[in-house]
Every structure is written in C-alpha cells, then in structure tokens.
Design a protein around this motif. Structure first.
Motif, short mmCIF file in Angstrom:
data_model
loop_
_atom_site.label_atom_id
_atom_site.label_comp_id
_atom_site.label_asym_id
_atom_site.label_seq_id
_atom_site.Cartn_x
_atom_site.Cartn_y
_atom_site.Cartn_z
N GLU A 84 5.41 18.21 8.36
CA GLU A 84 5.09 19.33 9.25
C GLU A 84 6.07 19.43 10.41
N GLU A 85 6.48 18.26 10.89
CA GLU A 85 7.42 18.24 11.99
C GLU A 85 8.68 19.03 11.64
N GLU A 86 9.18 18.81 10.43
CA GLU A 86 10.40 19.51 10.00
C GLU A 86 10.13 20.99 9.75
N LEU A 87 8.95 21.25 9.18
CA LEU A 87 8.61 22.65 8.89
C LEU A 87 8.51 23.46 10.18
N LYS A 88 7.91 22.81 11.20
CA LYS A 88 7.77 23.49 12.49
C LYS A 88 9.12 23.80 13.07
N ALA A 89 10.08 22.91 12.77
CA ALA A 89 11.44 23.14 13.26
C ALA A 89 12.18 24.17 12.41
N GLY A 90 11.45 24.73 11.43
CA GLY A 90 12.05 25.78 10.62
C GLY A 90 12.89 25.31 9.45
N LYS A 91 12.69 24.05 9.07
CA LYS A 91 13.48 23.49 7.96
C LYS A 91 12.73 23.57 6.63
N ASP A 92 13.49 23.83 5.55
CA ASP A 92 12.93 23.62 4.21
C ASP A 92 13.03 22.13 3.92
N ALA A 135 2.58 18.25 0.17
CA ALA A 135 3.45 19.42 0.02
C ALA A 135 2.64 20.64 -0.39
N GLU A 136 1.73 20.43 -1.30
CA GLU A 136 0.92 21.54 -1.80
C GLU A 136 0.07 22.15 -0.68
N GLN A 137 -0.53 21.25 0.12
CA GLN A 137 -1.36 21.74 1.24
C GLN A 137 -0.52 22.56 2.22
N LEU A 138 0.69 22.04 2.47
CA LEU A 138 1.51 22.69 3.50
C LEU A 138 2.09 24.03 3.04
N ARG A 139 2.22 24.18 1.72
CA ARG A 139 2.76 25.45 1.22
C ARG A 139 1.89 26.63 1.65
N ALA A 140 0.57 26.37 1.72
CA ALA A 140 -0.34 27.44 2.14
C ALA A 140 -0.13 27.78 3.62
N ASP A 141 0.11 26.72 4.43
CA ASP A 141 0.27 26.94 5.87
C ASP A 141 1.64 27.50 6.24
N TYR A 142 2.62 27.18 5.39
CA TYR A 142 3.99 27.62 5.70
C TYR A 142 4.57 28.40 4.51
N PRO A 143 4.00 29.59 4.26
CA PRO A 143 4.39 30.33 3.05
C PRO A 143 5.88 30.70 3.03
N SER A 156 0.85 -1.19 0.00
CA SER A 156 0.00 0.00 0.00
C SER A 156 0.88 1.24 0.00
N ALA A 157 0.47 2.22 -0.78
CA ALA A 157 1.22 3.47 -0.85
C ALA A 157 1.09 4.23 0.47
N VAL A 158 1.99 5.18 0.65
CA VAL A 158 1.88 6.08 1.81
C VAL A 158 0.79 7.09 1.48
N ASN A 159 -0.06 7.43 2.45
CA ASN A 159 -1.10 8.41 2.13
C ASN A 159 -0.63 9.84 2.44
N SER A 160 -1.37 10.79 1.94
CA SER A 160 -0.89 12.18 2.02
C SER A 160 -0.90 12.69 3.47
N GLU A 161 -1.81 12.14 4.28
CA GLU A 161 -1.88 12.56 5.67
C GLU A 161 -0.58 12.20 6.41
N THR A 162 -0.09 11.00 6.17
CA THR A 162 1.17 10.58 6.78
C THR A 162 2.29 11.53 6.37
N PHE A 163 2.34 11.82 5.08
CA PHE A 163 3.35 12.76 4.61
C PHE A 163 3.20 14.12 5.29
N ARG A 164 1.96 14.57 5.41
CA ARG A 164 1.71 15.89 5.99
C ARG A 164 2.29 15.97 7.41
N MET A 165 2.02 14.89 8.16
CA MET A 165 2.50 14.89 9.55
C MET A 165 4.03 14.87 9.60
N MET A 166 4.64 14.02 8.74
CA MET A 166 6.10 13.94 8.73
C MET A 166 6.73 15.26 8.29
#
Lengths: 290, 578
Positions: free
Chosen positions: A75-83, A104-112, A63-73
């Motif tokens: 986001e953790e890095e984004l919150k830490a200020g990483k590109d 990635a697309e969803q998160l771009r809106a949250d982390y401009p 089974s493929a990885v779903n987008s929610e799993t990616f979002r959580m993974m």
C-alpha cells in the motif's frame, strides 16, 4: 526513479543491502528456535551465528509472511503512485506467495488504476534471487511491468535449481521431503543431489557417495542442461560452506571450458537454511529443462 | 506338492471313465454335488489364500456355502428333472445362498449358465460352451468394477480356452477336461496380474474356489464319487472369533461386511419387475466398496463393505423388507482368520505352487562380522552369506540364501575374488530369479558399490551400470598380522608383524600396527582421493582408531573420512578409498 516497484521476500537469499541497491522491496519471513520463545525476522541474525547454532543441534522453524504485512508494504508504494510486481518464494515450499497474492487481490479493488502483478516463479533461494535480478535488469532496460511479469511467467521452468545438503535430517524435520527420501540420505557417507521440480517442490534425489561427488554431480547437471555454458548467468547460494562453492565453480569450469566465474555467490539465509541446514550448496542457472 | 506334478497328468481322465454322454439334469445335479464336495474338502486352503480385497479370510467358506445352498435346492428336485429345470433350481438356490464377493460372483456365473441352458432337455459340448460364455458375461456384469486377476479372469480365460478348442469330436467330457486344465493355468497366472497376490505369494482365492468346484464337476462327470472331508465341528468358527480384536479403543479400519436379501415390496415399489437397480447401486457405491448388487425376480441381493451399514439398510428398506441380514465387523472377521491361520500345519496346494515374489530386486551379500553385516543390511542387503578370506561359502550356501529372498532379480555381492566362482555357479543353477553376480573382489568394493546402487531404477542395466561406475573408483587396502615369517620384496617379515597390502601387492610392513596403517594410507591417498571409509575389525582398538582419525583430518582436511565398526576377523583395518 524506477518505473515500477519490485517486491520479493527473504526466500530469495539475496542480501538486504544488495536488494536495496537494486531498489527492490523485501518482505521478511520469520523464524524461531524451538528452544526459546523469541521470533526473529530473518535478517536479524547473521548467518554465521545462525548456522553455528544449528550445528550445536538447535532446531529452527520458519513462519510465512502474512497477507496483512504484504498489504501494508504494498500500500505504501501504491499510495506513492507506483505500480508493483511481486516475485515470491515457490508456492510449492511456502505459503508466503499465496499471502502476497491475496493482499494484491484485495488492493486491486482499492486501487483500480494501479497495476498490481504477482508471479510465482516456482523458484527458491538464489533461483528466486536470479529472477529478481533479471526483473531489475529488464526494468532498467525500460521494459514495462507487464513485459517483465510475462517474461518470468513464460520462462520460469527454465530456472534450474540443483543442490546438495550435508544432512537430510533438516529437510525431513521441516516436512519438505518424505521419510523414505530422508532415509536414503541418512546412510553413512551418502549425499543427496536434489532439485526443484516443475511444481516448485523439492524432488528427485540422486544419491552419490561423498560431498565431493555431490558437488561434481551438480557441475555435471550444469554441463548437461545450461543454455549458455560459457557465458550464462550462474548464481550460487551456500550455507557456511564457501569453499565448496568455489570447488563447484572450478568443477564447472573444468567440465565446460567456462572462463567466467559465478555471477553471484550469496549466503543461504535463515529461511531456507532452517530447512536445509548448514552445508547446503545450491546452483542456479537457466537451462533447457529443470 | 502339486507344483511338482505335471499338470497334464494331474487332470488326466481316469481310466474307467464312463462313456461320453450329453449333459442332462441328472448329470448336472451329480456334478454340482461333486463340485460342492471338492470345494468343501479344500475350503480351508481357499480361506488361507484370501488377501483380496480385504484379508477377511472366508472366501472358501463363503463359496462353499453358496454352492451348498444350490445343492440343497437340488435335493428337493425330482431326479428326472430336465437340464433346464435342474440348472434353474441350482442357480436360484445359489443366488439366494450367495455369501461374500466370490460367492456372489460364483452364483452369477452359474445363473448365466442356467440362462444359457434354458429350453434344453440336454446339452452337447457346444451348448455347454455357449452357456458358460453367458455365465462369464453375467459374472462380469454383476461386479461394479471388475478386477482382473480374480475369479472373473479365471472363469473367462478357461471358458475362452475350452471354447477355442471345441471341434466336431468334442464331447462334454473333453470340454470340461480342457476347461479345468486352463482354469488351473489361469489361476497360476493371477499373481502376475494382481500385485497384492504377488506380494502375499498366493493365487487368487476366489479363482481357487472356482477351480475346485469345476474340478469337482469334471471328476463327477467322469464317474468319480467325491466325498467331502468332514465338516468342521459346529460352533468352530464361533469358538475362535476373537472378540477382543475390537476393543473400546479400536479404530474401525475395515468396516463391516454387510450382506442381505431384500424382498422388494409392491407397497413400496409398484413395478417390481422393472425395478431399476440404479436406485440402489450408486448410493451404495458412495458408502463403501466391494459392492455386488443384483436383482433376481423380486429379490435383491447385496454384498458391500462399508463403515456405515445403517445407512445401507435404511436406504434399501425404502424398497422392501429384509429376508436376511448379516453384518460382520471385518476387524473381528480378520482376526478370526489370523487365529485360524496359525500354525499353518500343511502348506496348501496353491500356497505351495506359487513362489512368494515380493519385490523386483533383492540383494545377497557375503561378509564377515556383525558390524559388516549390519552395514550391508543398512545399505539394502536382504540376505547375508557369512564368509570371507578364510571361509569361502559354497554354491549351496548361495542357493540357500537365494531361497530366503524372493525377487525377480537377485544381485549378489561376493566381496572376495575367491568367492566369485561359487556365486557364479549358484547364479547359473538358480532358476527362480535372474541372478546378477557383481564382480566385487573385496569387501571395500562391495560396500561402495552397494551403497551407490540405485534400486529405484526400473532398468537392471542401469543399476548394473551405477554399480560398476561406483566400484571402478574404489581401492581397498588391508592391514593384517603376518601369520608366518616371510621374505617379501627383500623385506623380512616376522610372525606377528603387521603387513599392509592392496590387492596382492604388499605396501607396508612394520612391527607397529598403527604405523603400518599410516604407511598404507599414505600410499593409498596419494593423488586426488576424496573419501575414505575405515572398517575397524574385531581386533582394532578404539583409542588407536581415534588417534588415526585425528591425524587423518589434520593431514587431509578435504578428505571425507568415515570410521565404521565392521567387526571383521583377521583384518584390524580395512580401508576403502575413493
């Protein structure tokens, strides 16, 4: 401290401890055997055990990885200020990359203010693994996230994937090849030599007689296509057939005069292995064309 | 069988031909009747040819009804009517009676011709040529997407040819003689253009129908009286329609063959004269295929294959009212044809004239034993000639095998040095395909070569190269009981002893069969071999084979070993080593 985060998925067939050493994050695809109701993340079962099960006739589905799993993974890095840069399993084989791209697309809106880049190198197994290694190397050399992404995007069709399988029945079962192609390889003693084409799909079967001839044919592809035959990087992935990987290296050396061995030999993990089966032997290198 | 007749004699003008004359109304009328009668005689054969675009098997009937409808219109016409009048009446009758794709195209061809003959009391060859050119143009224009290799091509090529051969001395007779001759040739070429015809081994049915009509025209022109064969009994078709061909659980695959005449109505379309067919055509194209639609005066004729005839009718009714409507489920039409087709009593004129060319490559292999046969078939042999060491097939056996396959190129695997010659001779004698004889001197070489051959390649040379390369690496060894006492290389062999040999060289000899096999193998496997195929013969014993297999795997862990059931005579074991 790395300048940006690199993500990949277990389609890259690089061992998790190696990835950790490279400071690369990895999303895990999952698999299950059709005869039981347990879902494994693909790092949860040793490959030896996995291939032994397949040799006993058990069938595995992924089974493929779903987008929610990616979002959580992510986001953790984004919150830490990483590109972050995500290099995913070929979209011609799995929908995992698509899920990563959506996250990635969803998160771009949250982390401009963050750079969130994804590249589909149209590669699989240690072909994707080699791109990850290249990205890590470039990052260490001080290249920017854009430079790394652009380089891979521009050169992705130079990654040659040549492989053979012991039995095409696995690829056929997983719907990765047409029944007609499976039939060719189903004939007694006939082995397919395949590659991943410019669309990231499995393609172009040459049939040869016997495993030995298949390995030699892969070495011949290397001799014909590799950009730097003597010193170029070679990755090999193998599914419970380490001896054949060594034979392949010896064949390459005999054909090209290369002194160096392979730069990295790794197990075909359970994700790719579910579809290609035990006995899969794959060769990756940068060449003039796929 | 027409294929055996020289075409120039087939179309020779009968000796008692009438004096050449201009084409006039009376003559055209007689020609049309001749064409209709000739097609009626051959309609069933044309039905049989029908494979395109869907195998509904009624092209002959449809074209026949089309031209007969024109002839029926002529019946009401005065005999002294002018050429232009006769042509116009014939054309209108056909337009209204047109059925099926080919029928509609035929009616358009004649309508174009009639237009070209407007204002003509009578016509010479040149005018006829111009009129038929117009016929071709109109036929092409009537089809939304003209397909070559069909009635269109046959009409066009024949008219182009006849026009190119026009000279000062041309008469209407010589013009039609040219026209028919080229039409025949063009028809023979249709399978080269359309794959579906080649695969079915037929010429285009619509083209054949047109040929019969024009052939009838030509013969009537030369004074021949043509009588149609008896009409099929009334109700014949109805009796054979197999309504069970479409049952409660059937899937609608072919759709409906939908045909109608629509009378445009002033109440719905104020300016009928300038009614734009684009009101109908694009929409109908979106609903189905094989669309033919045109307007004559105030009547629109439509033929379309669609799964939603109700939408077709609802749309068209916005512009007028129907004069006739015919909707047939093509699954039933199709099965009706299937029923009518069997048994095919006599091969039709054209069915026999074209060889059934189904593929580019075919393989004929010589072998002996059921297991061998299925192994060779599995690797792609289309025909097997039974034979081997003690049973050499004849040249004729090969020719017969070639006949059963049909391909542009036939690859022959003789698989025995003693059989090569017969295969080569057969290859030279055979004219319907290019035959390539593979120099496989034994069954091991042939087996390996065939399994390595890549018939997906386009180039014959590349295929031959791939075969030669695979064969070069093979050594074949045989184990066989000795049939007499002998002295070989200083070794005495007794009858019933086993001998192992490669080519003509004896390698091993021993009372024990397994031991003979061991000695032979150990000789053959010396030095860098990686693959062994063992063909177990009729007399092999499975326990012994298993024992050998176990030993081999132990002794040669890197060797790929395949034991297969060959079932061959004479040799309990044949080894192919690569």
């Amino acid at each position: 401290m790395s300048s940006f985060a690199i993500f990949t998925d277990t389609g890259c067939d690089i061992a998790l401890d190696v990835l950790a050493k490279w400071d690369v994050h990895c999303a895990c695809l999952s698999f299950k055997f059709t005869d039981e109701d347990v879902v494994y993340l693909n790092n949860e079962m040793p490959t030896k055990e996995f291939y032994a099960a397949m040799r006993e006739g058990r069938q595995a589905k992924t089974s493929a990885v779903n987008s929610e799993t990616f979002r959580m993974m992510f986001e953790e890095e984004l919150k830490a200020g990483k590109d972050l840069l995500y290099l995913g399993l070929s979209s011609g084989i799995s929908s995992t990359y698509q899920a990563g791209r959506i996250a990635a697309e969803q998160l771009r809106a949250d982390y401009p203010d963050r750079k969130i880049l994804t590249v589909d190198p149209l590669s699989a197994s240690a072909g994707l693994g080699m791109w990850v290694a290249i990205a890590v190397e470039m990052r260490e050399a001080g290249k920017s996230i854009e430079e790394v992404a652009q380089y891979i995007e521009d050169n992705r069709l130079a990654m040659c994937h040549w492989f053979t399988v012991d039995d095409l029945v696995y690829l056929k079962r997983g719907g990765r090849i047409s029944p007609a192609v499976a039939f060719v390889g189903g004939m007694l003693g006939i082995k397919p030599v395949m590659h991943v084409d410019n669309d990231g799909h499995l393609a172009n079967v040459t049939k040869v007689r016997g495993r030995r001839a298949a390995i030699r044919a892969m070495a011949e592809r290397y001799a014909a296509l590799a950009k730097d035959k003597e010193n170029g990087t070679i990755f090999i992935s193998q599914a419970d057939c380490l001896g054949d990987a060594e034979t392949l290296v010896a064949d390459i050396q005999a054909l090209t005069g290369r002194k160096k061995g392979a730069d990295h030999i790794t197990d075909v993990g359970t994700v790719i292995g579910s579809h290609s089966g035990p006995g899969t032997l794959a060769l990756f290198f940068l060449g003039s064309e796929r | 069988m027409l294929s055996n007749i020289d075409e120039t004699t087939a179309f020779a003008i009968p000796p008692e031909k009438k004096e050449d004359r201009y084409l006039d109304g009376e003559l055209l009328s007689r020609m049309a009747r001749g064409g209709a009668a000739e097609l009626r005689t051959n309609a069933e054969e044309v039905n049989h040819l029908n494979v395109f675009p869907v195998p509904d098997g009624d092209t002959g009937d449809n074209m026949c009804m089309t031209i007969e409808s024109g002839v029926a219109a002529l019946d009401k016409l005065d005999e002294s009517a002018s050429l232009q009048e006769t042509a116009a009446v014939l054309s209108r009758g056909m337009l209204l009676g047109a059925r099926g794709n080919s029928g509609v195209i035929l009616s358009q061809f004649i309508a174009g011709m009639a237009k070209g003959l407007a204002n003509c009391e009578k016509a010479n060859a040149r005018i006829v040529g111009r009129a038929l050119t117009e016929g071709v143009q109109q036929a092409y224009a009537s089809v939304m997407t003209p397909t070559e290799g069909t009635i269109l091509t046959v009409a066009r090529e024949a008219v182009e040819y006849a026009n190119a051969h026009l000279s000062e001395d041309s008469s209407v007779n010589s013009y039609f003689s040219d026209l028919v001759a080229e039409m025949y040739r063009s028809l023979q070429r249709t399978p080269q253009i359309l794959d579906v015809l080649r695969e079915a081994g037929v010429v285009d049915s619509g083209g054949a129908g047109l040929f019969y009509i024009i052939d009838g025209f030509n013969r009537a022109l030369n004074g021949e009286e043509i009588e149609a064969a008896a009409l099929p009994q009334a109700g014949h078709a109805a009796a054979t329609v197999d309504l069970t061909a479409f049952g409660p659980d059937s899937e609608m695959t072919y759709g409906y063959c939908t045909e109608f005449l629509l009378q445009l109505q002033t109440a719905k379309v104020p300016d009928i004269e300038h009614f734009d067919m684009q009101e109908i055509i694009p929409y109908l194209e979106s609903l189905g295929d094989s669309l033919v639609a045109f307007k004559t005066d105030s009547i629109v004729k439509v033929h379309v294959h669609t799964k939603t005839p109700e939408k077709v009718l609802a749309h068209c009714r916005r512009f007028g009212e129907f004069l006739t409507v015919k909707i047939e489920n093509m699954s039933v039409q199709h099965s009706e044809q299937t029923v009518k087709n069997e048994p095919a009593e006599e091969p039709g004129r054209f069915a026999a004239a074209v060889p059934v060319v189904q593929k580019k490559y075919a393989v004929v292999a010589v072998c002996n034993g059921e297991g061998m046969e299925s192994l060779f078939r599995e690797f792609g042999a289309d025909a097997i000639v039974n034979g081997g060491q003690t049973q050499n097939p004849s040249t004729n056996d090969f020719l017969e095998a070639f006949e059963t396959v049909s391909a542009e190129h036939i690859f022959v695997f003789p698989n025995n040095g003693n059989i090569l010659m017969a295969a080569r001779q057969a290859a030279e004698l055979y004219e319907k395909a290019t035959v390539h004889v593979i120099e496989s001197r034994d069954v091991g070489a042939g087996y390996v070569a065939l399994s390595a051959a890549d018939f997906t390649l386009d180039s014959v040379e590349e295929i031959l190269d791939s075969i030669a390369a695979a064969m070069a690496g093979v050594t074949t060894g045989f184990v066989s009981p000795s049939i007499r006492d002998a002295e070989l290389n200083g070794v005495t062999i007794h009858t019933g002893d086993y001998i192992g040999f490669v080519g003509k060289e004896m390698i091993a000899s021993c009372k024990d069969r397994a031991e003979t096999a061991r000695q032979l193998l150990s000789h053959m496997l010396a030095g860098g071999r990686y693959m062994l195929t063992v063909f177990c013969g009729k007399d092999a014993d499975s326990e012994e084979a298993e024992l050998l297999q176990g030993e081999l795997e132990k002794k040669h862990p890197n060797l790929e070993v395949y034991f297969v059931d060959g079932g061959q005579e004479i040799y309990p074991y044949i080894f192919a080593v690569e």
